[in-house]
Design a protein around this motif. Structure first.
Motif, PDB file in Angstrom:
ATOM      1  N   ARG A 115       0.830  -1.203   0.000  1.00  0.00           N
ATOM      2  CA  ARG A 115       0.000   0.000   0.000  1.00  0.00           C
ATOM      3  C   ARG A 115       0.865   1.254   0.000  1.00  0.00           C
ATOM      4  NH1 ARG A 115      -5.677   1.099   3.041  1.00  0.00           N
ATOM      5  NH2 ARG A 115      -5.835   3.293   2.543  1.00  0.00           N
ATOM      6  N   GLU A 119       0.680   4.081  -2.793  1.00  0.00           N
ATOM      7  CA  GLU A 119       0.309   5.444  -2.397  1.00  0.00           C
ATOM      8  C   GLU A 119       1.344   6.445  -2.887  1.00  0.00           C
ATOM      9  OE1 GLU A 119      -0.273   5.374   1.811  1.00  0.00           O
ATOM     10  OE2 GLU A 119      -2.344   4.617   1.660  1.00  0.00           O
ATOM     11  N   GLN A 129      -6.922   5.603  -3.157  1.00  0.00           N
ATOM     12  CA  GLN A 129      -8.314   5.245  -2.931  1.00  0.00           C
ATOM     13  C   GLN A 129      -9.175   5.630  -4.134  1.00  0.00           C
ATOM     14  OE1 GLN A 129      -9.439   7.121   0.744  1.00  0.00           O
ATOM     15  NE2 GLN A 129      -8.122   5.823   1.987  1.00  0.00           N
ATOM     16  N   ASP A 144      -7.365  -2.553   1.657  1.00  0.00           N
ATOM     17  CA  ASP A 144      -6.370  -3.472   2.200  1.00  0.00           C
ATOM     18  C   ASP A 144      -6.723  -4.922   1.875  1.00  0.00           C
ATOM     19  OD1 ASP A 144      -4.879  -1.405   3.166  1.00  0.00           O
ATOM     20  OD2 ASP A 144      -5.355  -1.735   5.285  1.00  0.00           O
ATOM     21  N   LEU A 147      -5.700  -5.513  -1.674  1.00  0.00           N
ATOM     22  CA  LEU A 147      -4.252  -5.623  -1.833  1.00  0.00           C
ATOM     23  C   LEU A 147      -3.751  -6.972  -1.333  1.00  0.00           C
ATOM     24  CD1 LEU A 147      -3.031  -2.034  -0.842  1.00  0.00           C
ATOM     25  CD2 LEU A 147      -3.571  -2.956  -3.103  1.00  0.00           C
TER      26      LEU A 147
END
Length: 218
Positions: A115, A119, A129, A144, A147
């Motif tokens: 993540r 990001e 997001q 999450d 992922l």
């Protein structure tokens, strides 16, 4: 937002599976499971659970697109959201079973590392997001979990000496689909074990309009 080559490589098994779905049918007997959208490995995915997931996406879409005209365009472009969401919920369990069969596990640390990298590429948490919501229909609160699914897919492919686009990978998912005896409620189509994918039953009376309308703010 432009999606980097790395992100395209890491995601999404789910979207690829939906796109690969072919109009083949398998037997469905979900009438024996009232209130179930699907039964996977003897465990029910209830209609309420499915609608809850769809509501999460619709609420996130509404928050991201406050303009009513644009929001209606989003609704029009994601009319199959309910069926696609069910597909993802089932495939999640299939992939998890296939990973378990190969002794594969994913840690919380690995999810957080993935993540953080995504990001950084997306310009921050909000950017990631937004990308996952717009491109893959994944609500922020499910990011999450998604992922983790991607990491399981990557590890499974590596264990098999292949990648997620190759027959060897999908053969493992097909095996897991067979082990789980997946049974979809006919209103949502059926599950093609060989392709590990939901397919439509060709019923024109199945619409997403009722669910979608219920999710719009008063």
């Amino acid at each position: 937002m432009e999606v980097s080559l790395h992100r395209r490589r890491t995601a999404l098994v789910l979207s690829a599976a939906i796109a690969a779905a072919a109009p083949l049918l398998t037997a469905c007997g979900s009438e024996a499971h009232p209130g179930a959208a699907a039964v996977v490995g003897g465990q029910r995915i209830t209609v309420a659970q499915l609608e809850g997931r769809v509501n999460e996406v619709r609420e996130a879409q509404r928050a991201a697109v406050p303009d009513e005209t644009q929001y209606q365009q989003v609704l029009a472009s994601t009319g199959s959201l309910t069926r696609d969401t069910l597909h993802n919920m089932v495939l999640d369990r299939v992939l998890h079973r296939a990973a378990q069969d190969e002794g594969i596990a994913v840690s919380r640390k690995e999810v957080l590392q993935m993540r953080a990298g995504l990001e950084q590429q997306a310009g921050g948490a909000k950017g990631l997001q937004t990308t996952w919501l717009q491109k893959y229909g994944i609500a922020p609160e499910r990011l999450d979990d998604n992922l983790r699914l991607q990491l399981e897919a990557q590890k499974l492919a590596a264990k098999l000496g292949t990648d997620t686009s190759q027959p060897a990978f999908w053969k493992a998912l097909s095996k897991a689909s067979g082990e789980l005896h997946i049974d979809l409620n006919p209103r949502y189509g059926s599950w093609d074990v060989q392709k590990s994918s939901r397919v439509d039953a060709g019923t024109p009376w199945v619409h997403e309009v009722t669910t979608t309308a219920r999710q719009q703010p008063a």
